[in-house]
Design an enzyme around this catalytic site. Structure first.
Site, PDB file in Angstrom:
ATOM      1  N   CYS A  28       3.676   9.258  11.904  1.00  0.00           N
ATOM      2  CA  CYS A  28       3.571  10.362  12.863  1.00  0.00           C
ATOM      3  C   CYS A  28       2.127  10.769  13.126  1.00  0.00           C
ATOM      4  CB  CYS A  28       4.334  11.575  12.361  1.00  0.00           C
ATOM      5  SG  CYS A  28       6.085  11.243  12.193  1.00  0.00           S
ATOM      6  N   THR A  31     -26.144 -10.062   9.683  1.00  0.00           N
ATOM      7  CA  THR A  31     -26.998  -9.740   8.530  1.00  0.00           C
ATOM      8  C   THR A  31     -26.189  -9.009   7.463  1.00  0.00           C
ATOM      9  OG1 THR A  31     -28.865  -9.577  10.029  1.00  0.00           O
ATOM     10  CG2 THR A  31     -29.142  -8.547   7.867  1.00  0.00           C
ATOM     11  N   SER A  79     -11.260  -5.027  -0.223  1.00  0.00           N
ATOM     12  CA  SER A  79     -12.077  -4.036   0.475  1.00  0.00           C
ATOM     13  C   SER A  79     -12.662  -3.046  -0.517  1.00  0.00           C
ATOM     14  CB  SER A  79     -11.159  -3.297   1.455  1.00  0.00           C
ATOM     15  OG  SER A  79     -11.902  -2.447   2.273  1.00  0.00           O
ATOM     16  N   GLY A  80     -13.980  -2.809  -0.447  1.00  0.00           N
ATOM     17  CA  GLY A  80     -14.654  -1.985  -1.446  1.00  0.00           C
ATOM     18  C   GLY A  80     -14.181  -0.546  -1.534  1.00  0.00           C
ATOM     19  N   HIS A  81     -13.801   0.036  -0.386  1.00  0.00           N
ATOM     20  CA  HIS A  81     -13.518   1.480  -0.420  1.00  0.00           C
ATOM     21  C   HIS A  81     -12.205   1.829  -1.124  1.00  0.00           C
ATOM     22  CE1 HIS A  81     -10.530   2.134   2.981  1.00  0.00           C
ATOM     23  NE2 HIS A  81     -10.934   0.928   3.296  1.00  0.00           N
ATOM     24  N   ASN A  87       0.801  -1.221   0.000  1.00  0.00           N
ATOM     25  CA  ASN A  87       0.000   0.000   0.000  1.00  0.00           C
ATOM     26  C   ASN A  87       0.837   1.274   0.000  1.00  0.00           C
ATOM     27  OD1 ASN A  87       0.217  -1.515   2.571  1.00  0.00           O
ATOM     28  ND2 ASN A  87      -0.375   0.425   3.489  1.00  0.00           N
ATOM     29  N   GLN A 145      -4.999  -3.764  -2.171  1.00  0.00           N
ATOM     30  CA  GLN A 145      -4.605  -2.684  -3.072  1.00  0.00           C
ATOM     31  C   GLN A 145      -4.718  -3.067  -4.546  1.00  0.00           C
ATOM     32  OE1 GLN A 145      -4.091   0.437  -2.490  1.00  0.00           O
ATOM     33  NE2 GLN A 145      -4.081   0.363  -0.256  1.00  0.00           N
TER      34      GLN A 145
HETATM   35  N1  PLP Z   1      -4.511  -4.347   3.566  1.00  0.00           N
HETATM   36  C1  PLP Z   1      -3.966  -3.381   2.813  1.00  0.00           C
HETATM   37  C2  PLP Z   1      -2.834  -3.721   1.895  1.00  0.00           C
HETATM   38  C3  PLP Z   1      -4.440  -2.073   2.886  1.00  0.00           C
HETATM   39  O1  PLP Z   1      -3.886  -1.124   2.133  1.00  0.00           O
HETATM   40  C4  PLP Z   1      -5.507  -1.780   3.770  1.00  0.00           C
HETATM   41  C5  PLP Z   1      -5.998  -0.399   3.921  1.00  0.00           C
HETATM   42  O2  PLP Z   1      -5.274   0.553   3.715  1.00  0.00           O
HETATM   43  C6  PLP Z   1      -6.056  -2.823   4.531  1.00  0.00           C
HETATM   44  C7  PLP Z   1      -5.531  -4.094   4.395  1.00  0.00           C
HETATM   45  C8  PLP Z   1      -7.197  -2.581   5.475  1.00  0.00           C
HETATM   46  O3  PLP Z   1      -8.340  -2.223   4.755  1.00  0.00           O
HETATM   47  P1  PLP Z   1      -9.701  -1.816   5.478  1.00  0.00           P
HETATM   48  O4  PLP Z   1      -9.601  -0.361   5.749  1.00  0.00           O
HETATM   49  O5  PLP Z   1     -10.780  -2.127   4.510  1.00  0.00           O
HETATM   50  O6  PLP Z   1      -9.814  -2.625   6.709  1.00  0.00           O
END
Ligand code: PLP
Length: 403
Positions: A328, A240, A202-204, A150, A180
């Site tokens: 930080c 749910t 993860s959707g977001h 990430n 990612q």
């Molecule tokens: N794994 C990686 C490589 C990520 O970049 C992130 C979020 O930055 C996560 C896991 C965690 O994702 P979530 O915020 O959906 O829990």
């Protein structure tokens, strides 16, 4: 005006995604597990989304995909589920540069008496393959390795890692955190990723809302239920289902699939433009991970002799959103564990900034950053004792404050 270049942290919800979610907040509010006819379309919406997403990632069956609340939950479910189902093995392999969703989980397990091998990376951020292979043991139960980092965007060779694990001992489980890479790089659990047993996303991170994730668990994988409750999700995850978000995530994947190649090209071109401009215009900068295979949307620039927080603050004053490699902001002065593992020198890892693009990033936005970023760096270096030292200059006098 906001220039949003922090898409590895989260992304804007696509308008088309919001639109398909809307009815499930209003008329179609029924519980998908309810037996009456009114709930049927809601149940269908969840199962259609599951089938679609499972198909995109090459799952053999839709039931191999369960919906979760986020990638952190998916990572925890995979790791804790695996250790509960395999009590005779006590060794886990992971990388030193995982997201805390995996790294902190492994540290917690270390406290509980598990043996963890944290595989290092080289100066470019690529995983040490030799160390990975050598770390496999008779009591290894799980290897947990991310697809894309990430912070740097560096891509790990999941196919090779998973293959070597299975060739050594097919009983070892392989978990991949694809948070990612999902929608940005190809993932085929029936092809290149056929040795991956579990995969999280993860959707977001791809223009769906925060609060929805997925976990693929290959049929037959020894993994116990993590979130114990009702019989939802084939008994693999109680609770749910979050119907609007599931429908939205499916739409986001559909949108990404429709324009994947053009989006990747566009992001890469703009990312490279930014990168080239920094390298040409600013002395003493380097690009973290440049020598490795990288995701097209990520640029992690190390600016020697100044603090990332100062840069972020000045970018923020101009409405430019990026993030710093150091932790930080989370209340710790420790530099990023990823850059530390890569051996980025002290003077650079405190001044590393991550820019991450999305398909909505425009050329005009990148041009603004190209204009502003070198000015910010020059201003901060004027105040930096490290910069003066590096240039053998005596410290300039501080301005006198008069009342
Ligand atoms: N794994 C990686 C490589 C990520 O970049 C992130 C979020 O930055 C996560 C896991 C965690 O994702 P979530 O915020 O959906 O829990």
């Amino acid at each position: 005006m906001t220039i949003y270049l922090d898409n590895n942290a989260t992304t804007a919800i696509a308008p088309e995604v919001l639109e398909v979610m809307q009815p499930f907040f209003t008329n179609e509010y029924f519980n998908p597990s309810s037996m009456y006819a009114a709930a049927q379309p809601v149940r269908n919406a969840v199962e259609n989304a599951r089938e679609y997403i499972a198909g995109v990632i090459g799952a053999a069956q839709a039931s191999e995909l369960i919906f979760t609340a986020c990638a952190t939950e998916s990572c925890n479910a995979a790791i804790f589920g695996a250790i509960r189902a395999n009590p005779n093995r006590r060794h886990i392999i992971t990388s030193a540069v995982e997201h805390p969703a995996v790294l902190e989980t492994c540290k917690e397990l270390e406290h509980q008496g598990f043996d963890i091998s944290y595989i290092g990376v080289d100066r470019q951020g690529s995983i040490n393959l030799g160390d990975f292979v050598r770390s496999i043991r008779k009591d290894t139960l799980l290897a947990a390795v991310m697809h894309v980092n990430n912070e740097t965007g560096v891509v790990f060779p999941i196919e090779r890692l998973a293959r070597v694990v299975k060739e050594t001992d097919p009983a070892i489980l392989f978990f991949c955190d694809a948070t990612q890479s999902m929608t940005k790089l190809p993932i085929n659990l029936n092809g290149v990723f056929r040795n991956v047993d579990m995969l999280a996303f993860s959707g977001h991170k791809f223009h769906a809302p925060k609060g929805i994730g997925g976990l693929y668990i290959r049929r037959g994988t020894r993994c116990r239920t993590f979130l114990i409750g009702g019989h939802q999700e084939f008994g693999k995850r109680g609770g749910t289902e979050n119907v609007p978000y599931i429908v939205g995530m499916s739409k986001a994947i559909e949108l990404a699939a429709a324009t994947h190649n053009e989006d990747a090209e566009q992001m890469k071109r703009l990312r490279n433009k930014l990168e080239d401009a920094f390298l040409q215009q600013i002395p003493n900068v380097e690009i973290n991970g440049r020598g490795a295979e990288r995701m097209p949307n990520t640029l992690n620039v190390a600016v020697h002799y100044i603090e990332g927080e100062g840069i972020l603050y000045q970018l923020s004053e101009l409405g430019i959103c990026a993030s710093s490699g150091s932790a930080c902001t989370s209340g710790s002065l420790e530099p990023s564990h990823v850059l530390s593992a890569m051996g980025v020198p002290f003077t650079a890892k405190h001044g590393s900034i991550r820019f991450s693009l999305s398909r909505y990033t425009s050329e005009a936005e990148i041009d603004t950053v190209i204009t502003e970023f070198p000015k910010i760096v020059a201003r901060l270096r004027l105040l930096s004792p490290y910069w003066d030292q590096a240039n053998n200059k005596p410290r300039s006098a501080l301005p006198v404050i008069t009342r």
